[in-house]
Structures are given as structure tokens and as C-alpha cells.
Design an enzyme around this catalytic site. Structure first.
Site, PDB file in Angstrom:
ATOM      1  NE  ARG A 129      -2.860   1.139   3.627  1.00 49.40           N
ATOM      2  CZ  ARG A 129      -3.438   0.872   4.470  1.00 49.40           C
ATOM      3  NH1 ARG A 129      -4.804   0.369   4.290  1.00 49.40           N
ATOM      4  NH2 ARG A 129      -3.148   1.126   5.896  1.00 49.40           N
ATOM      5  CB  SER A 137     -12.271  -1.689   2.086  1.00 52.33           C
ATOM      6  OG  SER A 137     -10.795  -1.965   1.871  1.00 52.33           O
ATOM      7  CE  LYS A 185      -7.073   4.027   7.184  1.00 56.26           C
ATOM      8  NZ  LYS A 185      -8.097   3.521   6.606  1.00 56.26           N
ATOM      9  CG  MET A 200     -10.923   0.553  48.316  1.00 56.39           C
ATOM     10  SD  MET A 200     -11.736  -0.880  47.847  1.00 56.39           S
ATOM     11  CE  MET A 200     -13.374  -0.211  47.196  1.00 56.39           C
TER      12      MET A 200
END
Ligand code: NAG
Ligand code: NAG
Ligand code: NAG
Length: 520
Positions: free
Chosen positions: A41, A110, A139, A282
Site C-alpha cells: 500500500r 474493504s 486515521k 481501592m
């Protein structure tokens, strides 16, 4: 060449990822580590550079007998002799691509919705890239983030179709979430055939060992995964016979429970934990979680008093406990009350695995994504679902998340996605003091820590111990006149059950549980 989608590498040649290394070298290292398919890509370089790089990559992938797929560009695939193309929704359509490509070319598409997925299968795609799984820093377009729930829906839809195609998940998948992605995306009729990984391999200092680690994790279940036991003919009787033993197990094990809990009820929840024989810590501080998780205890996330730092602290803690397979309980207090809380629910659901999600009707609906609208506060609002709908909601959320869901109310519903059990125990005073619901989260964490093979049984045992103690306290007329005097009596009765269980005396339980299996 058959396609093995198991570990699908998508290349990224941006400088921040390659850090001066050669693309071909990084890809070859990844292939040595077990990458089973490579997609080249590069959305910026000129065609000449793309073809030249694709040819170089192809020479390498052929040596490893792994297919090379070209993103977007049918022309580059043809010119380089690559095995296939991967097309987005805005690229050339499948029909046109098929006309240009050799007959045996692989075509991936896709998809981010059921509709797109069905269309791609009908048009002849060989595999689907389903996403976006998670938001990634690179993205910025977040509208297609579908998570494991959306991915599962798509898998379910294509699993029913006559043509069978492969499916990989893509978007933000890394070593810490890959097992959960595969586990939680599994639909009843189809699972993922693989995962697409970009920066977690391309940007790794050692791409070969990163790929090796992915291969290892992909082939094994996540540490927290327990497959629910097969249904039994007399489920209720079977559960009733097991509960006292599970309570005994918990009492003798003194399990540690790390509660990230709201400040209104922290003291009460800690006292309840002590009274049942567990050991409370805690701590709201996420960085501490890795050290605490080492002791094998459970974690409770209760977002009752959320602040700006809570979510990042929770996520750190969840990852630490998930990584070891220790139980994590989520109590999405006031989930639908504000936009901030709604966003927190989304982030937490995307950020880790919860063995148990417990909440009232409004909270569980919000987590499921089927909200009835804004809650007025954090207390349970009026109910709008009937009993059957509540049982179905608990079952559907548990099935989707592959976990346990406890929907609390006058009747509680607990489900592991297969079984649904209604619990009619408890007392109205539990609703008249703050923190009882929250303390039940801590109690559930203690039981889940000790009994891991049947998580529904573990949580059910905790709920019954808790609610029977409440009934005993409310019945102590000499001591209890209302919610105020109920609280100390309740702690005493929890302690009394603990002491009985410690001595192996189960008489506290005999004939007391009001449970029923719901068949939907
Ligand atoms: C473009 O190609 C060159 C040469 O192969 C490479 O160094 C560069 O990283 C590529 N750029 C992008 C954005 O992929
Ligand atoms: C597919 O690739 C994975 C990762 O390299 C490997 O573990 C697995 O054995 C392969 N499957 C087949 C059927 O070759
Ligand atoms: C993996 O991705 C998630 C986002 O989905 C992120 O929160 C987490 O920090 C990442 N883990 C690693 C080890 O990179």
C-alpha cells in the site's frame, strides 16, 4: 496458490514507520516471522515507482510462497505480476477489475457494513477486509469504526451466504488486542480467517519477532477466554447444588479485588469485601495495576464518579488484567447520563475485555447500543422493558461480547449468552442505601477470581450470597428498623454466611435461592 489470510501484512512506507529502513528488508523480515499474505500500500508515489517497488516485493514474496496484493491499483498489479488487488469502496468495481486481471487473480474488498459485505460477496470478491476495528492515531476518519460487535454482525451475514469468502479484520490491531479481536468477533456461523496488521509489524524494531509473536497469539485463545459449559438438562438444580461449594472456595481463598470505584461508596464496598472474606484494594491509579495484577486478583471498573483522567487509568488497568487473564468486572454506572459517560462506555468497550458487565436496565441498554434516552441521574430510572425483554437483552449482550452480563433490578437476570437465569432474591432496603449495587461488583470480582471454569456460576454464587444476606438482615426485626440500621446488619449477615461457609455449613443456603431458568 491457495490464500492463507491468517497474518495479513499491509505495508506502510512512511518515514515514521520505516525509520530509514528499506521497505523490502522490513517485508522480508516479516515474511521470515510468518506473515502469510502481503498487501503493498502506497497512496502517494508515482506509478513508475509503484511498479518498480511492487516488482521487487513480488520477487521476495514468491520466495516465501506468499501472495502479493496491490492496494487500489489494478494497473500496478498487472504490470508487476502480483497475485491480486485490494479495492476500497471508492475504487474500481469488482466487475471492471475482473475484466482487466488474469482469471486467477485474488480480489479483496474493504467493507464496513453488512450491505457492503453482501454486495462484495455477490460480485465475486475472494476475501473481505472488514473494518475499521479500532481508531488509530494515523486515521482521523472515525466514521467507519465498527469494533468487534460490528465485525461480528458482518461475519454473521456473510456466514449465511451460499458463496464462502475469506475475512480479515483491519484497523489498529496489535499484539495486545489481537486475541480479543479474534475471540469477540467470532459469529455463530463464521469467524475471522485472519487479521491485517500494519504498524505493529511494519513499525516494530524487529519485524520478524513481531510477526512470530502474532502467529503464536493468533493460534491460541486469549488468557481470559473460557468457553461456557454445555447446557445441562436440569440447569437450575445443577447450579443450586454447586453454589455452596463455590462460596466455600471463595471464602477459603481470600481473593484480592482491585476496585477502581466511585468515591461515594468506596468505604462501603471495601467493608463488604472484607465481610465476605475477600481482600480489597481501592486504587484509581492505572499505572499501579500491572503490579497489583501480579497477585492474581480481579479488577472492578466502576465509573460512578468519572473524571478527565479516569478512562486512561481504566484502560491501563484493564490491559494489565486482561493480559494475565485475571477477571475484569465493568459497572457502567450512569452510562447514559451524559455525553461524556456515553463516550467513556465506547472507549472502554473498545479498549478491553470484561468478564462481567453488570448494570441496571438503562446502563445495559446503553452498553448494548440500544439506549432508551438520557438517564436523569445515576440511580436506576423507571423500567421500560418487560421481563422477557430484560432477559433477552442480558442474553444478547453476553452473546455479543462472549462474556457474562448481569442485569440488576427487582429481579436480576444473568446470562452467559446461552443460559439465562432470573434471580428473585434480595430486599428493597438494598435500593435505599448507596453503594449496594457497586459493592456487588466487588463481590462478583472476588467470585470470578476464584471460580473460573463457569463464570456464570461464579457470579450467581456471589449474587446469592449477597442477596440472601440482605434478606437475613432485613428480617432481623430486633436490630433493623430501616435503611440506616440495615447497613451494619447486612455486613454482619454477610460475615455470618462467610463463617458458616468456612466451617462447611451450607444450611444458610438450603431452600433459600429463588432462581429460575428463562427459555427465550
Ligand atoms: C515512495 O517511494 C520511495 C522509493 O521507493 C520510498 O522511499 C518512499 O517511502 C515512498 N513514499 C511513500 C509515501 O510511500
Ligand atoms: C497460515 O499461516 C499461518 C501463519 O504463518 C500458519 O501458522 C498456518 O499454519 C498457515 N496455515 C496453513 C493452512 O498453511
Ligand atoms: C494497541 O492498540 C490499542 C488501541 O486499539 C492501544 O490502546 C494500545 O495501547 C496498543 N497496544 C500496544 C502494545 O501498542
Amino acid at each position: 496458490m491457495s490464500i492463507n489470510l491468517s497474518l495479513y501484512l499491509v505495508t506502510d512506507s512512511t518515514p515514521a514507520i520505516l525509520k530509514g529502513r528499506d521497505l523490502c528488508t522490513v517485508v522480508e523480515e516479516a515474511l521470515k516471522g510468518g506473515v502469510s499474505i502481503v498487501q503493498y500500500r502506497d497512496k502517494t508515489n508515482d506509478t513508475g515507482v509503484l511498479v518498480e517497488t511492487a516488482k521487487k516485493l513480488h520477487a521476495i514474496t514468491q520466495r516465501y510462497n506468499v501472495p502479493l496484493i496491490i492496494n487500489d491499483r489494478v494497473d500496478v498489479a498487472i504490470a508487476s505480476g502480483a497475485e491480486g488487488v485490494h479495492l476500497g469502496q471508492d475504487d474500481m468495481d469488482i466487475e471492471a477489475a475482473k475484466k482487466l486481471l488474469p482469471g486467477n487473480a485474488i480480489i479483496g474488498i474493504s467493507v464496513s457494513s453488512v450491505e457492503e459485505a453482501r454486495r462484495a460477496v455477490e460480485q465475486g470478491a475472494d476475501y473481505l477486509g472488514i473494518g475499521t476495528m479500532f481508531a488509530t492515531p494515523t486515521k482521523t476518519n472515525t466514521k467507519n469504526i465498527i469494533g468487534t460487535a460490528g465485525t461480528k454482525k458482518i461475519l454473521e451475514a456473510i456466514g449465511d451466504m451460499d458463496r464462502k469468502v475469506g475475512a480479515v479484520s483491519i484497523g489498529g490491531i496489535n499484539l495486545s488486542n489481537v486475541q480479543r479481536v479474534i475471540f469477540q468477533s467470532q459469529a455463530s456461523n463464521k469467524g475471522l480467517d485472519g487479521v491485517a496488521v500494519v504498524s505493529a509489524i511494519m513499525g516494530a524494531d524487529d519485524p520478524k519477532s513481531a510477526a512470530q509473536e502474532f502467529v503464536k497469539r493468533i493460534s491460541t485463545l486469549p488468557p481470559f477466554a473460557v468457553l461456557p459449559p454445555a447446557p445441562r438438562p436440569n440447569e437450575v438444580d445443577a447450579l443450586l447444588s454447586e453454589v455452596p461449594t463455590v462460596v466455600q472456595e471463595m471464602v477459603s481463598a481470600h481473593p484480592l479485588v482491585h476496585s477502581m470505584i466511585n468515591f461515594v461508596v468506596a468505604n462501603f464496598a471495601a467493608n463488604v469485601a472484607l465481610a465476605i472474606g475477600s481482600s480489597p484494594i481501592m486504587s484509581p491509579y492505572g499505572d499501579e495495576a500491572a503490579d497489583l495484577a501480579v497477585h492474581g486478583g480481579g479488577l472492578l471498573i466502576n465509573m460512578g464518579t468519572l473524571n478527565g483522567e479516569s478512562v486512561s487509568n481504566y484502560l491501563k488497568a484493564i490491559q494489565a488484567y486482561n493480559a494475565r487473564g485475571n477477571p475484569v468486572v465493568y459497572d457502567p454506572v450512569g452510562a447514559a447520563a451524559t455525553e461524556i459517560r456515553r463516550a467513556a462506555v465506547k472507549q472502554l468497550m473498545a479498549g478491553g475485555y470484561f468478564d462481567l458487565i453488570k448494570g441496571n436496565e438503562g446502563e445495559i441498554r446503553e452498553v448494548f447500543g440500544n439506549s432508551a434516552g438520557r438517564q436523569r441521574g445515576v440511580d436506576s430510572g423507571p423500567s421500560t422493558l418487560n421481563n422477557r425483554e430484560k432477559a433477552a437483552l442480558a442474553r444478547d449482550l453476553a452473546r455479543r461480547e462472549r462474556n457474562i452480563v448481569l442485569l440488576t433490578g427487582a429481579v436480576d437476570y444473568i446470562s452467559d449468552g446461552n443460559r439465562v437465569i432470573a434471580i428473585g432474591n434480595g430486599h428493597e432496603f438494598l435500593g435505599q442505601v448507596t453503594g449496594t449495587g457497586c459493592a456487588l461488583g466487588t463481590v462478583s470480582g472476588a467470585f470470578l477470581t476464584v471460580h473460573r471454569t463457569d463464570k456464570l456460576l461464579a457470579v450467581l454464587s456471589g449474587v446469592l450470597m449477597f442477596e440472601i444476606a440482605a434478606e437475613n438482615a432485613a428480617a432481623a426485626e430486633d436490630r433493623v428498623r430501616g435503611p440506616g440500621s440495615f447497613v451494619p446488619a447486612f455486613l454482619d449477615e454477610l460475615y455470618a454466611i462467610r463463617e458458616a461457609a468456612r466451617k462447611g455449613d451450607n444450611s444458610w443456603f438450603t431452600g433459600r435461592a429463588k432462581i429460575q431458568e428463562i427459555h427465550l
